[in-house]
Design a protein around this motif. Structure first.
Motif, mmCIF file in Angstrom:
data_model
loop_
_atom_site.group_PDB
_atom_site.id
_atom_site.type_symbol
_atom_site.label_atom_id
_atom_site.label_comp_id
_atom_site.label_asym_id
_atom_site.label_seq_id
_atom_site.Cartn_x
_atom_site.Cartn_y
_atom_site.Cartn_z
ATOM 1 N N TRP A 5 79.432 -22.088 -2.279
ATOM 2 C CA TRP A 5 79.152 -22.075 -3.555
ATOM 3 C C TRP A 5 80.163 -21.050 -4.082
ATOM 4 C CZ3 TRP A 5 76.293 -18.081 -6.626
ATOM 5 C CH2 TRP A 5 76.030 -18.548 -7.871
ATOM 6 N N ILE A 6 80.019 -19.962 -3.695
ATOM 7 C CA ILE A 6 81.011 -18.646 -4.071
ATOM 8 C C ILE A 6 82.468 -19.401 -4.151
ATOM 9 C CG2 ILE A 6 81.649 -16.397 -3.721
ATOM 10 C CD1 ILE A 6 79.057 -16.333 -4.925
ATOM 11 N N ALA A 7 82.743 -19.802 -2.804
ATOM 12 C CA ALA A 7 84.254 -20.092 -2.681
ATOM 13 C C ALA A 7 84.689 -20.994 -3.709
ATOM 14 C CB ALA A 7 84.288 -20.518 -1.046
ATOM 15 N N SER A 8 83.940 -22.150 -3.968
ATOM 16 C CA SER A 8 84.085 -23.039 -4.898
ATOM 17 C C SER A 8 84.370 -22.424 -6.392
ATOM 18 C CB SER A 8 83.193 -24.176 -4.963
ATOM 19 O OG SER A 8 81.737 -23.951 -5.708
ATOM 20 N N ILE A 9 83.554 -21.553 -6.625
ATOM 21 C CA ILE A 9 83.773 -20.857 -7.982
ATOM 22 C C ILE A 9 85.228 -20.221 -7.926
ATOM 23 C CG2 ILE A 9 82.897 -18.989 -9.258
ATOM 24 C CD1 ILE A 9 80.111 -19.961 -8.471
ATOM 25 N N LEU A 10 85.429 -19.441 -6.972
ATOM 26 C CA LEU A 10 86.613 -18.678 -7.042
ATOM 27 C C LEU A 10 87.886 -19.712 -6.941
ATOM 28 C CD1 LEU A 10 86.065 -15.901 -4.085
ATOM 29 C CD2 LEU A 10 85.904 -15.647 -6.559
ATOM 30 N N LYS A 43 62.871 -12.746 0.453
ATOM 31 C CA LYS A 43 61.508 -12.380 0.129
ATOM 32 C C LYS A 43 60.752 -14.052 -0.113
ATOM 33 C CE LYS A 43 59.035 -9.382 -3.031
ATOM 34 N NZ LYS A 43 59.157 -8.518 -4.170
ATOM 35 N N TYR A 44 61.687 -14.988 -0.810
ATOM 36 C CA TYR A 44 61.328 -16.101 -1.354
ATOM 37 C C TYR A 44 61.762 -17.338 -0.838
ATOM 38 C CZ TYR A 44 59.569 -12.888 -4.741
ATOM 39 O OH TYR A 44 58.884 -12.053 -5.580
ATOM 40 N N GLY A 45 62.785 -17.183 -0.190
ATOM 41 C CA GLY A 45 63.891 -18.518 0.215
ATOM 42 C C GLY A 45 65.152 -18.467 -0.680
ATOM 43 N N ASP A 46 65.645 -19.771 -0.870
ATOM 44 C CA ASP A 46 66.955 -19.728 -1.767
ATOM 45 C C ASP A 46 66.536 -19.778 -3.215
ATOM 46 O OD1 ASP A 46 69.433 -19.918 -0.532
ATOM 47 O OD2 ASP A 46 69.069 -21.991 -0.203
ATOM 48 N N LEU A 47 67.510 -19.003 -4.073
ATOM 49 C CA LEU A 47 67.254 -18.795 -5.322
ATOM 50 C C LEU A 47 67.308 -20.392 -6.047
ATOM 51 C CD1 LEU A 47 70.143 -16.206 -6.280
ATOM 52 C CD2 LEU A 47 67.784 -15.928 -6.657
ATOM 53 N N PRO A 48 66.636 -20.473 -7.027
ATOM 54 C CA PRO A 48 66.638 -21.906 -7.619
ATOM 55 C C PRO A 48 67.978 -22.394 -7.959
ATOM 56 C CG PRO A 48 64.892 -20.455 -8.704
ATOM 57 C CD PRO A 48 65.588 -19.786 -7.713
ATOM 58 N N GLU A 49 68.652 -21.593 -8.496
ATOM 59 C CA GLU A 49 70.409 -21.789 -9.105
ATOM 60 C C GLU A 49 70.876 -22.185 -8.131
ATOM 61 O OE1 GLU A 49 72.786 -18.106 -9.895
ATOM 62 O OE2 GLU A 49 70.707 -18.013 -10.470
ATOM 63 N N THR A 54 73.825 -29.010 -7.839
ATOM 64 C CA THR A 54 74.431 -30.462 -7.558
ATOM 65 C C THR A 54 75.845 -30.141 -7.957
ATOM 66 O OG1 THR A 54 73.536 -31.296 -9.570
ATOM 67 C CG2 THR A 54 72.404 -31.634 -7.617
ATOM 68 N N TRP A 55 76.770 -31.385 -7.679
ATOM 69 C CA TRP A 55 78.028 -31.400 -8.265
ATOM 70 C C TRP A 55 77.948 -31.890 -9.419
ATOM 71 C CZ3 TRP A 55 82.229 -29.286 -6.283
ATOM 72 C CH2 TRP A 55 82.350 -28.670 -5.144
#
Length: 57
Positions: A5-10, A43-49, A54-55
């Motif tokens: 996700w971060i790589a795609s943003i960059l 603490k909770y699992g993945d962030l909702p975002e 999704t693409w």
């Protein structure tokens, strides 16, 4: 998943003038988000975002 996700943003933002001018701030924002994500998933699992991402076509 987060790394992809971060790589795609960059890759998307790399040539954007705003990113070029403010690269240090952007890098810090990304680092902060990675720290926040690690703390949250511990603490909770993945962030909702991330979980609900999704693409957009």
């Amino acid at each position: 998943m987060v790394v992809i996700w971060i790589a795609s943003i960059l890759l998307e933002a790399r040539s954007h003038p705003w990113v070029t001018k403010r690269w240090r701030t952007v890098k810090q924002m990304i680092r902060n988000k990675l720290i926040e994500h690690k703390q949250y998933i511990n603490k909770y699992g993945d962030l909702p975002e991330v979980r609900d991402w999704t693409w957009r076509y």
